[in-house]
Scaffold this motif. Sequence first.
Motif, mmCIF file in Angstrom:
data_model
loop_
_atom_site.group_PDB
_atom_site.id
_atom_site.type_symbol
_atom_site.label_atom_id
_atom_site.label_comp_id
_atom_site.label_asym_id
_atom_site.label_seq_id
_atom_site.Cartn_x
_atom_site.Cartn_y
_atom_site.Cartn_z
ATOM 1 N N ASP B 115 0.832 -1.216 0.000
ATOM 2 C CA ASP B 115 0.000 0.000 0.000
ATOM 3 C C ASP B 115 0.863 1.260 0.000
ATOM 4 O O ASP B 115 0.525 2.252 -0.655
ATOM 5 C CB ASP B 115 -0.932 0.011 1.219
ATOM 6 N N PHE B 119 0.657 3.814 -3.053
ATOM 7 C CA PHE B 119 0.270 5.197 -2.757
ATOM 8 C C PHE B 119 1.279 6.186 -3.352
ATOM 9 O O PHE B 119 0.896 7.142 -4.040
ATOM 10 C CB PHE B 119 0.162 5.388 -1.238
ATOM 11 N N PHE B 120 2.557 5.954 -3.098
ATOM 12 C CA PHE B 120 3.556 6.884 -3.644
ATOM 13 C C PHE B 120 3.604 6.809 -5.173
ATOM 14 O O PHE B 120 3.883 7.810 -5.831
ATOM 15 C CB PHE B 120 4.937 6.623 -3.016
ATOM 16 N N LEU B 122 0.968 6.373 -7.043
ATOM 17 C CA LEU B 122 -0.154 7.223 -7.476
ATOM 18 C C LEU B 122 0.239 8.697 -7.391
ATOM 19 O O LEU B 122 -0.128 9.510 -8.252
ATOM 20 C CB LEU B 122 -1.389 6.955 -6.616
ATOM 21 N N MET B 123 0.971 9.022 -6.341
ATOM 22 C CA MET B 123 1.423 10.416 -6.187
ATOM 23 C C MET B 123 2.399 10.801 -7.310
ATOM 24 O O MET B 123 2.543 11.975 -7.641
ATOM 25 C CB MET B 123 2.118 10.613 -4.832
ATOM 26 N N GLN B 124 3.072 9.795 -7.885
ATOM 27 C CA GLN B 124 4.004 10.069 -8.984
ATOM 28 C C GLN B 124 3.281 10.133 -10.323
ATOM 29 O O GLN B 124 3.913 10.307 -11.361
ATOM 30 C CB GLN B 124 5.075 8.975 -9.053
ATOM 31 N N GLY B 125 1.962 9.938 -10.277
ATOM 32 C CA GLY B 125 1.193 10.056 -11.506
ATOM 33 C C GLY B 125 0.969 8.740 -12.226
ATOM 34 O O GLY B 125 0.471 8.730 -13.353
ATOM 35 N N LEU B 126 1.310 7.629 -11.583
ATOM 36 C CA LEU B 126 1.053 6.335 -12.208
ATOM 37 C C LEU B 126 -0.420 5.976 -12.044
ATOM 38 O O LEU B 126 -1.066 6.429 -11.098
ATOM 39 C CB LEU B 126 1.902 5.241 -11.550
ATOM 40 N N GLN B 130 -0.475 0.422 -12.980
ATOM 41 C CA GLN B 130 0.974 0.623 -13.145
ATOM 42 C C GLN B 130 1.663 0.630 -11.783
ATOM 43 O O GLN B 130 2.722 0.025 -11.606
ATOM 44 C CB GLN B 130 1.251 1.970 -13.823
ATOM 45 N N ARG B 134 4.520 -1.967 -10.566
ATOM 46 C CA ARG B 134 5.853 -1.457 -10.237
ATOM 47 C C ARG B 134 6.184 -1.689 -8.760
ATOM 48 O O ARG B 134 7.330 -1.974 -8.416
ATOM 49 C CB ARG B 134 5.932 0.030 -10.580
ATOM 50 N N LEU B 165 13.610 2.704 0.511
ATOM 51 C CA LEU B 165 14.330 2.748 -0.767
ATOM 52 C C LEU B 165 13.395 2.392 -1.928
ATOM 53 O O LEU B 165 13.401 3.051 -2.976
ATOM 54 C CB LEU B 165 15.526 1.780 -0.710
ATOM 55 N N ILE B 167 10.280 2.823 -2.219
ATOM 56 C CA ILE B 167 9.366 3.934 -2.522
ATOM 57 C C ILE B 167 10.050 4.927 -3.465
ATOM 58 O O ILE B 167 9.442 5.416 -4.424
ATOM 59 C CB ILE B 167 8.912 4.638 -1.218
ATOM 60 N N ALA B 168 11.316 5.188 -3.182
ATOM 61 C CA ALA B 168 12.049 6.170 -4.001
ATOM 62 C C ALA B 168 12.191 5.716 -5.444
ATOM 63 O O ALA B 168 12.404 6.536 -6.346
ATOM 64 C CB ALA B 168 13.423 6.422 -3.389
ATOM 65 N N ARG B 172 10.831 5.385 -11.192
ATOM 66 C CA ARG B 172 11.927 5.026 -12.096
ATOM 67 C C ARG B 172 12.773 6.276 -12.374
ATOM 68 O O ARG B 172 12.879 6.734 -13.510
ATOM 69 C CB ARG B 172 11.393 4.470 -13.417
#
Lengths: 411, 269
Positions: B115, B119-120, B122-126, B130, B134, B165, B167-168, B172
């Motif tokens: 999760d 969540f992160f 989705l915040m990156q626009g995926l 996707q 990922r 790590l 999450i970061a 990509r």
Amino acid sequence: METRARRRSGSSGIGVRPLALAGKELKTFFTDIQMLFFSLGLPLVLLVLMVASFGGQEQFRATAYVVNLDRGPVGTELLARLENVPGLTVELLDEATAARRLDHSQILSAIVIPPSFTEDVSSGRTPELIVRRRGTGGDEGQIVASYAIGIAREVTGEHLVASEVARALAAMGSPVARDTVDARVTSLLAESRVNPPVVVEEKAVGARIDPVSVYLPGLVTMFTLFALTLSSVAIVEERKKGTLERLMTTRLTRGEMLAGLWLGALGRGLFQILFLFTLAGSIFRLFTLVSLARTLAFAFVAVLSVAGMGLAIAAIARTGEQANWISVFLTMVMTVVGGSFFDMSGARGILAIITRLTYNFWANDGLRRLIVRGGLLSSPAIIKDLAVLAVFGAISWLVALVFFRIRGDAR
Amino acid sequence: MTRVRGARWAGAAAGRGGGTGVLAEVHELRKVYNGTTAVDGVSFGIKKGEIFGLLGPNGAGKTTTIRMMATTLPMTSGDVIIAGHSVHEDPAAVRRHIGVCPQELALYQELSALDNLVFFGLMQGLSRGQARARAMENLELVGLADRARHRVSRFSGGMKRRVNLAIALMSRPDLLFLDEPTVGIDPQSRNHIFTTIEELRDQGMTVLYTTHYMEEADRLCRRVAIMDAGRIVALDTPTNLKARLGDPEKVTLEDVFLQLTGRRLRDEG
């Protein structure tokens, strides 16, 4: 390829990101058992306790403490009729115990039937009934004394009537026996009690005020406010541990972050009011479908207005502890001054002004108008409540927009 | 060894960054807090595909430099160009190229590892699909695929660092900022993180790495910059830096570090 795909998905993310953030906030809320109990369980428990403690007792209930020194039938008859008074319990005491308990203020009044009570009635003398009391005897003692005096007059009056009728018949030389006279008189008096010459009808003015419907709005507004202001602690903690800053390295904008956090708070508040009103309403049979819908619509606006409060507190507070104290202080002051449990509409002067500066006052006012008085959303008073709540919401948002910080430290 | 599916990292393949093989350029970067200069005219470049170490004692200005580069802290003066975009002028464009693994465990303990990553993502626009795919790739990369649905709060410190790590990596990124990613964890988790970073490097990802552990920098970094009091006091390959003091086979990077920054105790301030 990857870059193009990323750009495409990035542009479609606008609007999705605040919703995803709100979804995450809700998920966090629903996985936090303590918060769930605090937000949903505790208000219901308190409501039940308050109703049990303060509500529902409309019938008079009291105890008559009686010292019966008379061993005759009139004293016994007096006691029997006292026991028949609805809501009145008779407790027999001996003379010494009654005196001691009065001395120690354990009881406030005691009725003493003297040893000569029956004899006085039978011989035509005026009987005496003694009411011993501490001070005024209290409200309950005065009511019990009134009952006892009324019944004593009734009982002695009946005996006097029977004696007088028998005496008159004897003087006229009638052969009717005293027992026959007594039986006839007793039967006539019993009939008059069943069909009294004067019927007294008691009517309450206005609708019956159900304590549930009075306390429920106060509790719901208090706990919604508390839960939403306490969400500021989590926001401050997130800021401290760097989650908010990390979010700002993604494509989330500051505006989207505020919108997401606000939507999350709104979702929590809405679930809270839906749960509490629907459950309490169905348990205590408060609503029809229409009145529930009206109440929820009003409560929706109330939650809209207060959803930004957590953000505003998080914007002002520097530490989680500060946020916690601000939340507790604000909630307590607004709850007490805003009339969640006491009617503050009659407050005057500076108190009236302070009262009207609280979210709770307007939320409680509107909810009580809807629930207790069956008001309509279109009534001017409720529209005024809604308008003031909207102003509260706008102020919260403004504070959050201006002061909200992403970073948790000064460096 | 686990490998991330797909092509090499986009930044390396796309060849952005000013066309000189440099992905990030830091120009005269300064940060002044309430009259105190935390970063004082720092300049350096990070080449595509290299792991660049930023070393320094506590309070040297490493994290402040990273935060300015990662667009979360306004700079007092200077600029940073990442993949051809100015942090000062177009931070939103820069964010499309970076991933940040902060020193703190900036994740949601009450959510599962999966999760958190979704969540992160989705915040990156995926999209959700996707992000999910990922997230599973990344969890596999950091060795946590079998714990994907476990709550992070039940993880060990090392596992949390690996989630941090992972999450970061959700975006990509062309340039990954790793701010002391191995602090306070067990040797096994630390080794796993090293392996992961080396694998990312082999796939062409560019990394800015800060650490207090000199042997880490020696093992991972192609070049290192040593900061002290807001300035860069040395910038070279570990071998060249060690050669300044003597035989690189005998001198350690820690010797160089202490030589350059002194033995005085430093506290965060």
